[in-house]
Write an enzyme that holds these catalytic residues in place. Structure first.
Site, mmCIF file in Angstrom:
data_model
loop_
_atom_site.group_PDB
_atom_site.id
_atom_site.type_symbol
_atom_site.label_atom_id
_atom_site.label_comp_id
_atom_site.label_asym_id
_atom_site.label_seq_id
_atom_site.Cartn_x
_atom_site.Cartn_y
_atom_site.Cartn_z
ATOM 1 N N SER A 142 0.803 -1.153 0.051
ATOM 2 C CA SER A 142 -0.170 0.024 0.116
ATOM 3 C C SER A 142 0.691 1.231 0.167
ATOM 4 O O SER A 142 0.230 2.298 -0.245
ATOM 5 C CB SER A 142 -0.983 0.080 1.076
ATOM 6 O OG SER A 142 -1.922 -1.164 1.137
ATOM 7 N N ALA A 246 -6.076 1.470 -14.063
ATOM 8 C CA ALA A 246 -6.217 0.037 -13.913
ATOM 9 C C ALA A 246 -7.478 -0.010 -12.930
ATOM 10 O O ALA A 246 -8.643 -0.990 -13.103
ATOM 11 C CB ALA A 246 -5.141 -0.890 -13.196
ATOM 12 N N GLY A 344 -26.598 -22.533 -0.918
ATOM 13 C CA GLY A 344 -26.461 -23.520 0.135
ATOM 14 C C GLY A 344 -25.358 -24.501 -0.117
ATOM 15 O O GLY A 344 -24.184 -23.989 -0.435
ATOM 16 N N GLU A 368 -4.639 -3.319 -6.171
ATOM 17 C CA GLU A 368 -4.819 -2.215 -6.878
ATOM 18 C C GLU A 368 -5.340 -1.333 -5.535
ATOM 19 O O GLU A 368 -6.094 -0.364 -5.875
ATOM 20 C CB GLU A 368 -5.690 -2.143 -7.774
ATOM 21 C CG GLU A 368 -5.370 -3.198 -9.147
ATOM 22 C CD GLU A 368 -4.099 -2.594 -9.895
ATOM 23 O OE1 GLU A 368 -3.680 -1.454 -9.498
ATOM 24 O OE2 GLU A 368 -3.788 -3.226 -10.826
#
Length: 389
Positions: A142, A246, A344, A368
Site C-alpha cells: 500500500s 487499472a 446452500g 490495486e
C-alpha cells in the site's frame, strides 16, 4: 439456466450509445462461447487458458482505449463494458487484459519515447507480446514509495537490483515495466525477457485468482539499455497514474462478476423447491437478498457510468476512481457471498461459478489499493487532511 442478461432494472442501458451496446454484446458472446466453457478446468488446474490470448488481440481487447499503434481506440465507457463482460467470465481473464492495457501499454503510450511506442505497442495490441507491471514488493504494498528496488546509472544503461511480487502475467511476459528508485526518484524501465540478471518465479498455492498467472520478478545486477527508460515518467505520479487506469477498469469489471452471481442465484432460487414444494424465490428472505443485489449492482453501474463520462470529458480525478473501486468491489464481494449462501451446499462446488467469483473477489477487493486505502483517499479529498498513518 436461463440465458445471461445483465441487470437493467432502471433501464440504464438507455444511457449507453448503440455503439457501446454493440461492443458489449460482441464481447458478451465471446465470453459465453469461448471463455466460460474453459474456466472450470482452468481454475481447477490453476492454469491460464493460453489459447485465448491471441483472441484477445484479434478482438481489440488489449490497450483498447489507445489511439493508433494498432489499438482499437474505444471510448472509456465502452472499455468499461468490455471489462465487465470479461470479469463475468473470471477476474483472472479481466486481469490479463487490464494489466496488458492499463499497466503496460498505458505507461509506454503516456511516458514512453516514440521509439518505444512503435517498438512495443503494436505487438502488445495483437498479443504477439505480453507484458507485466512491476511495482509491488514484499515490503511495499500500500506504500509504493517504500520500494527498495534500485536503479544505478552504468555505462550504456541502468543496473537494476530488487524484487517484485504479486505480479500478474510475470512468468509469461515478454517485457516488464519495472519501477525502481534512481538517485531516490522513482523511474520506469522496460525490462525484456532474457535480459541477464532478470528472472521470474510463479507464486503457487492460491485459493483465489487461480486462473491468473501470479509471479515474482527478480533483478540481480540486471542491466537495461539507456533507451529502455521511460523518459517522461518521474516520481510516483508515473506508476500511480497507471494504477488509476487499472482501478477504473476494475470498478467496471467487478460488476460483471456481481451480475454473474446474481444471475446464478436468481435462476437457482426460481428452480430450487424447498419445504412444501414452493421455490426458494417465493420466500421473503430469499427475495430480500435478491433485492439487495439488484439495488447495489444498479447503484454501482450508475456510479461507474458517471465516472466513464467524466473520464471521456477529461474530468475524472483519482479520488473519483477510489470511490468507484472501493464501492463496487465491496458490492461485488457481498453479492457473491449472498449468492453463495443462497445456493446452500451447491454454492461451494464449481458446477456453479459463484464460489470461484467469491474467492476471486477477495483478491480484487485487496489489490490495486485495498478498500481501506481507498476510503482514506476519499477521506483526504473531503476533509483536506491525509490520514495515512
Amino acid at each position: 439456466m436461463a440465458p445471461y442478461e445483465s441487470l437493467n432494472y432502471m433501464e440504464e442501458d438507455g444511457l449507453f450509445t448503440s455503439e457501446e451496446l454493440m461492443i458489449r454484446d460482441t464481447v458478451r458472446g465471446f465470453v459465453d462461447e469461448e471463455i466460460i466453457p474453459v474456466l472450470q478446468e482452468a481454475n481447477r488446474a490453476e492454469k491460464f487458458p493460453m489459447d485465448l490470448i491471441p483472441r484477445f488481440g484479434e478482438m481489440g481487447l488489449l490497450g483498447s482505449t489507445i489511439q493508433g499503434y494498432g489499438c482499437a481506440g474505444l471510448g472509456h465507457v465502452a472499455y468499461g463494458l468490455v471489462m465487465a463482460e470479461l470479469e463475468r467470465g473470471d477476474s483472472g481473464i479481466r486481469s490479463f487484459c487490464s494489466v496488458q492495457g492499463a499497466l503496460v501499454m498505458y505507461p509506454i503510450f503516456t511516458y514512453g519515447s516514440e521509439q518505444q511506442k512503435n517498438k512495443y505497442l503494436p505487438k502488445l495490441a495483437t498479443a504477439e507480446m505480453i507484458g507485466c507491471f512491476g511495482l509491488t514488493e514484499p515490503d511495499a504494498g500500500s506504500n509504493p514509495g517504500a520500494m527498495r528496488t534500485k536503479a544505478e546509472k552504468v555505462p550504456g544503461g541502468y543496473k537494476l537490483n530488487g524484487n517484485k511480487m504479486w505480479i500478474t502475467n510475470g512468468c509469461i511476459s515478454d517485457i516488464a515495466v519495472v519501477w525502481a528508485k534512481l538517485d531516490g526518484e522513482v523511474r520506469g524501465f522496460i525490462v525484456e525477457k532474457g535480459t541477464k540478471g532478470f528472472s521470474t518465479s510463479t507464486m503457487k498455492g492460491k485459493f483465489s485468482l487461480r486462473v491468473s498467472v501470479t509471479s515474482e520478478l527478480h533483478m540481480e545486477d540486471c542491466v537495461v539499455p539507456e533507451e529502455n527508460m521511460l523518459p517522461l515518467a518521474k516520481g510516483l505520479k508515473g506508476p500511480l497514474s497507471c494504477l488509476t487506469q487499472a482501478r477504473y477498469g476494475i470498478a467496471w469489471g467487478v460488476l460483471g462478476a456481481a451480475n454473474a452471481c446474481y444471475h446464478t442465484a436468481l435462476n437457482y432460487a426460481k428452480e430450487r423447491a424447498i419445504f412444501d414444494g414452493r421455490p426458494l424465490s417465493a420466500y421473503q428472505l430469499a427475495q430480500a437478498k435478491l433485492v439487495k443485489m439488484v439495488q447495489e449492482i444498479t447503484k454501482g453501474k450508475l456510479l461507474v457510468l458517471q465516472a466513464g463520462r467524466l473520464k471521456e470529458a477529461g474530468k475524472l480525478q483519482p479520488y473519483h476512481v477510489s470511490m468507484c473501486k472501493m464501492n463496487n468491489c465491496r458490492v461485488a464481494l457481498d453479492t457473491a457471498r449472498e449468492a453463495r449462501d443462497m445456493l446452500g451446499g451447491n454454492g461451494i462446488i464449481d458446477e456453479y461459478p459463484v464460489i470461484r467469483h467469491m474467492m476471486n473477489l477477495e483478491t480484487v477487493n485487496t489489490y490495486e489499493g485495498t478498500e481501506d486505502i481507498h476510503r482514506l483517499v476519499v477521506g483526504q479529498e473531503i476533509t483536506g487532511t491525509a490520514a495515512f498513518r
